[in-house]
Design an enzyme around this catalytic site. Structure first.
Site, mmCIF file in Angstrom:
data_model
loop_
_atom_site.group_PDB
_atom_site.id
_atom_site.type_symbol
_atom_site.label_atom_id
_atom_site.label_comp_id
_atom_site.label_asym_id
_atom_site.label_seq_id
_atom_site.Cartn_x
_atom_site.Cartn_y
_atom_site.Cartn_z
ATOM 1 N N TYR A 1 7.467 24.404 -39.640
ATOM 2 C CA TYR A 1 6.221 23.843 -40.180
ATOM 3 C C TYR A 1 5.883 22.531 -39.462
ATOM 4 O O TYR A 1 4.753 22.319 -39.020
ATOM 5 C CB TYR A 1 6.381 23.618 -41.696
ATOM 6 C CG TYR A 1 5.193 22.926 -42.328
ATOM 7 C CD1 TYR A 1 4.029 23.619 -42.618
ATOM 8 C CD2 TYR A 1 5.241 21.558 -42.641
ATOM 9 C CE1 TYR A 1 2.937 22.984 -43.184
ATOM 10 C CE2 TYR A 1 4.153 20.917 -43.213
ATOM 11 C CZ TYR A 1 2.995 21.631 -43.486
ATOM 12 O OH TYR A 1 1.922 20.996 -44.045
ATOM 13 N N ASP B 1 -8.940 35.908 -41.871
ATOM 14 C CA ASP B 1 -7.629 35.371 -41.509
ATOM 15 C C ASP B 1 -7.836 34.585 -40.217
ATOM 16 O O ASP B 1 -8.174 35.154 -39.178
ATOM 17 C CB ASP B 1 -6.652 36.536 -41.298
ATOM 18 C CG ASP B 1 -5.253 36.061 -40.911
ATOM 19 O OD1 ASP B 1 -5.094 34.887 -40.534
ATOM 20 O OD2 ASP B 1 -4.326 36.887 -40.983
ATOM 21 N N VAL B 2 -7.620 33.275 -40.273
ATOM 22 C CA VAL B 2 -7.979 32.431 -39.124
ATOM 23 C C VAL B 2 -7.192 32.787 -37.861
ATOM 24 O O VAL B 2 -7.652 32.485 -36.751
ATOM 25 C CB VAL B 2 -7.815 30.928 -39.430
ATOM 26 C CG1 VAL B 2 -8.839 30.456 -40.449
ATOM 27 C CG2 VAL B 2 -6.379 30.598 -39.868
ATOM 28 N N GLY C 1 -6.757 24.156 -53.295
ATOM 29 C CA GLY C 1 -6.102 22.951 -52.792
ATOM 30 C C GLY C 1 -7.038 21.986 -52.078
ATOM 31 O O GLY C 1 -8.187 21.773 -52.480
ATOM 32 N N ASN D 1 -8.473 23.537 -41.771
ATOM 33 C CA ASN D 1 -7.524 23.196 -42.839
ATOM 34 C C ASN D 1 -6.535 24.298 -43.192
ATOM 35 O O ASN D 1 -5.460 24.005 -43.715
ATOM 36 C CB ASN D 1 -8.361 22.810 -44.079
ATOM 37 C CG ASN D 1 -7.546 22.770 -45.337
ATOM 38 O OD1 ASN D 1 -6.818 21.808 -45.587
ATOM 39 N ND2 ASN D 1 -7.624 23.819 -46.157
ATOM 40 N N LYS E 1 2.695 21.473 -37.010
ATOM 41 C CA LYS E 1 1.788 20.346 -37.251
ATOM 42 C C LYS E 1 1.841 19.334 -36.102
ATOM 43 O O LYS E 1 0.853 18.649 -35.824
ATOM 44 C CB LYS E 1 2.117 19.693 -38.591
ATOM 45 C CG LYS E 1 1.838 20.609 -39.786
ATOM 46 C CD LYS E 1 0.387 21.065 -39.831
ATOM 47 C CE LYS E 1 0.029 21.846 -41.067
ATOM 48 N NZ LYS E 1 -1.395 22.195 -41.136
ATOM 49 N N ASP F 1 -11.577 31.527 -46.664
ATOM 50 C CA ASP F 1 -10.191 31.683 -47.095
ATOM 51 C C ASP F 1 -9.756 33.093 -46.724
ATOM 52 O O ASP F 1 -10.592 33.986 -46.575
ATOM 53 C CB ASP F 1 -10.029 31.444 -48.608
ATOM 54 C CG ASP F 1 -8.600 30.994 -48.945
ATOM 55 O OD1 ASP F 1 -8.369 29.779 -49.057
ATOM 56 O OD2 ASP F 1 -7.717 31.856 -49.073
ATOM 57 N N PRO G 1 -2.752 14.654 -44.512
ATOM 58 C CA PRO G 1 -3.117 14.442 -45.914
ATOM 59 C C PRO G 1 -1.898 14.412 -46.821
ATOM 60 O O PRO G 1 -0.762 14.583 -46.376
ATOM 61 C CB PRO G 1 -3.964 15.673 -46.215
ATOM 62 C CG PRO G 1 -3.314 16.757 -45.408
ATOM 63 C CD PRO G 1 -2.807 16.090 -44.155
ATOM 64 N N GLY G 2 -2.159 14.225 -48.070
ATOM 65 C CA GLY G 2 -1.124 14.365 -49.089
ATOM 66 C C GLY G 2 -1.819 14.573 -50.417
ATOM 67 O O GLY G 2 -2.797 13.881 -50.713
HETATM 68 N N1 LIG Z 1 -0.616 19.284 -49.865
HETATM 69 C C1 LIG Z 1 -0.127 18.366 -49.063
HETATM 70 O O1 LIG Z 1 0.421 17.343 -49.514
HETATM 71 C C2 LIG Z 1 -0.219 18.529 -47.563
HETATM 72 C C3 LIG Z 1 0.476 17.607 -46.760
HETATM 73 C C4 LIG Z 1 0.370 17.722 -45.379
HETATM 74 C C5 LIG Z 1 -0.431 18.717 -44.815
HETATM 75 N N2 LIG Z 1 -1.072 19.621 -45.633
HETATM 76 C C6 LIG Z 1 -1.890 20.640 -44.971
HETATM 77 O O2 LIG Z 1 -3.163 20.689 -45.601
HETATM 78 C C7 LIG Z 1 -3.694 22.015 -45.520
HETATM 79 C C8 LIG Z 1 -4.059 22.494 -46.927
HETATM 80 O O3 LIG Z 1 -2.893 22.428 -47.720
HETATM 81 P P1 LIG Z 1 -2.884 22.681 -49.300
HETATM 82 O O4 LIG Z 1 -1.807 21.825 -49.821
HETATM 83 O O5 LIG Z 1 -4.262 22.606 -49.838
HETATM 84 O O6 LIG Z 1 -2.346 24.206 -49.295
HETATM 85 P P2 LIG Z 1 -2.665 25.408 -50.308
HETATM 86 O O7 LIG Z 1 -1.566 26.388 -50.063
HETATM 87 O O8 LIG Z 1 -2.861 24.870 -51.671
HETATM 88 O O9 LIG Z 1 -4.051 25.989 -49.762
HETATM 89 C C9 LIG Z 1 -4.138 26.593 -48.493
HETATM 90 C C10 LIG Z 1 -5.269 27.605 -48.514
HETATM 91 O O10 LIG Z 1 -5.316 28.209 -47.201
HETATM 92 C C11 LIG Z 1 -5.485 29.610 -47.364
HETATM 93 N N3 LIG Z 1 -4.927 30.307 -46.191
HETATM 94 C C12 LIG Z 1 -3.623 30.509 -45.915
HETATM 95 N N4 LIG Z 1 -3.503 31.211 -44.786
HETATM 96 C C13 LIG Z 1 -4.758 31.447 -44.338
HETATM 97 C C14 LIG Z 1 -5.271 32.136 -43.217
HETATM 98 N N5 LIG Z 1 -4.462 32.742 -42.330
HETATM 99 N N6 LIG Z 1 -6.618 32.168 -43.046
HETATM 100 C C15 LIG Z 1 -7.444 31.582 -43.935
HETATM 101 N N7 LIG Z 1 -7.003 30.934 -45.032
HETATM 102 C C16 LIG Z 1 -5.671 30.866 -45.234
HETATM 103 C C17 LIG Z 1 -4.737 29.946 -48.645
HETATM 104 O O11 LIG Z 1 -5.166 31.176 -49.223
HETATM 105 C C18 LIG Z 1 -5.044 28.727 -49.522
HETATM 106 O O12 LIG Z 1 -6.213 28.921 -50.307
HETATM 107 C C19 LIG Z 1 -2.620 22.857 -44.839
HETATM 108 O O13 LIG Z 1 -2.896 22.948 -43.460
HETATM 109 C C20 LIG Z 1 -1.355 22.051 -45.075
HETATM 110 O O14 LIG Z 1 -0.374 22.324 -44.111
HETATM 111 C C21 LIG Z 1 -0.976 19.544 -46.988
#
Ligand SMILES: NC(=O)c1ccc[n+]([C@@H]2O[C@H](COP(=O)([O-])OP(=O)(O)OC[C@H]3O[C@@H](n4cnc5c(N)ncnc54)[C@H](O)[C@@H]3O)[C@@H](O)[C@H]2O)c1
Length: 296
Positions: free
Chosen positions: A147, A54-55, A8, A81, A151, A28, A177-178
């Site tokens: 959630y 695991d963060v 992602g 992230n 945030k 990750d 982000p988006g």
């Molecule tokens: N996609 C969007 O439109 C969007 C919108 C607003 C905010 N976000 C934020 O952006 C960030 C990334 O989102 P994304 O859409 O790429 O999500 P995603 O689910 O595609 O990727 C998230 C990654 O984080 C890893 N992860 C999960 N828990 C973890 C942990 N405890 N320790 C380490 N790694 C961990 C997962 O394995 C995954 O690879 C997140 O914080 C999400 O809340 C995304």
């Protein structure tokens, strides 16, 4: 250091930073995903090291930051992230396990990694940049309570840490982000299945269609990590298709109602008169965040 960089947005941030010359620790929770992203960077001629952790585990977060210092001689930038969506549910259907895990990963994970990273940055004496990751859901989307709260906490941490660390030369900003990622697919799948009926009941409008590209968000993160943004700290930067904007900080809205006598009747009058124009809009539809204007 980019956490949650196995897929992602995190993977896009790590690859974009590496393409600009950064040496990147790719974290990750899933070791195979972290290794994949790091391998793509290395094959493209960049410098990357995977580190599975695991963060929200204090010791693993510490080991993660130590790995960056050991491997690359320090840590200049952190993209906080890693995050999870949890389940899209109204509060009365929320469960203890999911609520706890979302707060653990999104709030405590962000905090633990930042604690260890900022300690290393302060020890180095050369400053640094932290980019946290928040969401428009902090405004209160229906079904996204936990959630969104997580945030909102990240936005508050950003404002507070920016002040805490300014005199150390460490800037702290956030991105809202988006992009079309696995998390978005998960949200859509939930809305099409178990969350769909309740979404209709609460009038939740999921705005389909347009999302920024992964690379649009990555450009913002690289800007916030770089010296090109050296005057910015404590800002939450929002990315929409074709637009960049600032999300507002919560404020005490003017005008305030003067209260000479604290009675239910006087308060009711204040809410009917001077405060009536300041009432806040709960339950925003996804994508409508940009239509709001701060109250002055
Ligand atoms: N996609 C969007 O439109 C969007 C919108 C607003 C905010 N976000 C934020 O952006 C960030 C990334 O989102 P994304 O859409 O790429 O999500 P995603 O689910 O595609 O990727 C998230 C990654 O984080 C890893 N992860 C999960 N828990 C973890 C942990 N405890 N320790 C380490 N790694 C961990 C997962 O394995 C995954 O690879 C997140 O914080 C999400 O809340 C995304």
């Amino acid at each position: 250091m980019v956490t949650g960089a196995g897929s992602g947005l995190g993977a896009a941030y790590a690859e974009a930073a590496a393409a600009l010359g950064a040496a990147v620790v790719v974290n990750d929770i899933d070791p195979a995903l972290a290794a994949d992203t790091a391998a793509r960077i290395t094959h493209a001629g960049g410098s990357a090291a995977p580190f599975a952790a695991d963060v929200c585990d204090w010791d693993q977060a510490h080991a993660l930051i130590n790995s960056c210092v050991d491997r690359f001689g320090g840590i200049d930038g952190l993209v906080n992230n890693a995050g999870i969506l949890g389940r899209l549910r109204p509060v009365n259907e929320e469960t203890q396990d999911v609520a706890r895990r979302v707060i653990d990963v999104n709030v405590l994970g962000t905090t633990f990694v930042a604690i260890h990273a900022s300690r290393a940055m302060v020890a180095s004496g050369t400053g640094g940049a932290i980019v946290n990751v928040t969401s428009g859901a902090q405004c209160g989307y229906a079904l996204h309570g936990i959630y969104g709260a997580s945030k909102g906490a990240v936005a508050t941490l950003t404002y507070a840490w920016a002040v805490d660390l300014a005199h150390q030369g460490i800037r702290v900003n956030a991105i809202s982000p988006g992009a079309h990622t696995g998390m978005l697919d998960d949200a859509i799948a939930q809305l099409r299945s178990e969350a769909g009926e309740v979404a209709d009941q609460v009038g939740y409008e999921a705005e389909g269609g347009e999302h920024p590209e992964l690379s649009d968000n990555a450009a913002v993160v690289c800007f916030l990590l770089s010296d090109a943004s050296d005057e910015l700290t404590g800002q939450v930067v929002r990315v929409d298709p074709g637009y960049v904007s600032i999300m507002t900080h919560p404020l005490v809205a003017e005008p305030r109602g003067h209260v000479a006598e604290w009675t239910v009747e006087r308060l009711a009058t204040a809410f009917r008169t001077v405060l009536a124009g300041n009432l806040q809009p709960p339950g925003l539809a996804v994508g409508k965040v940009k239509d709001l204007r701060p109250l002055h």
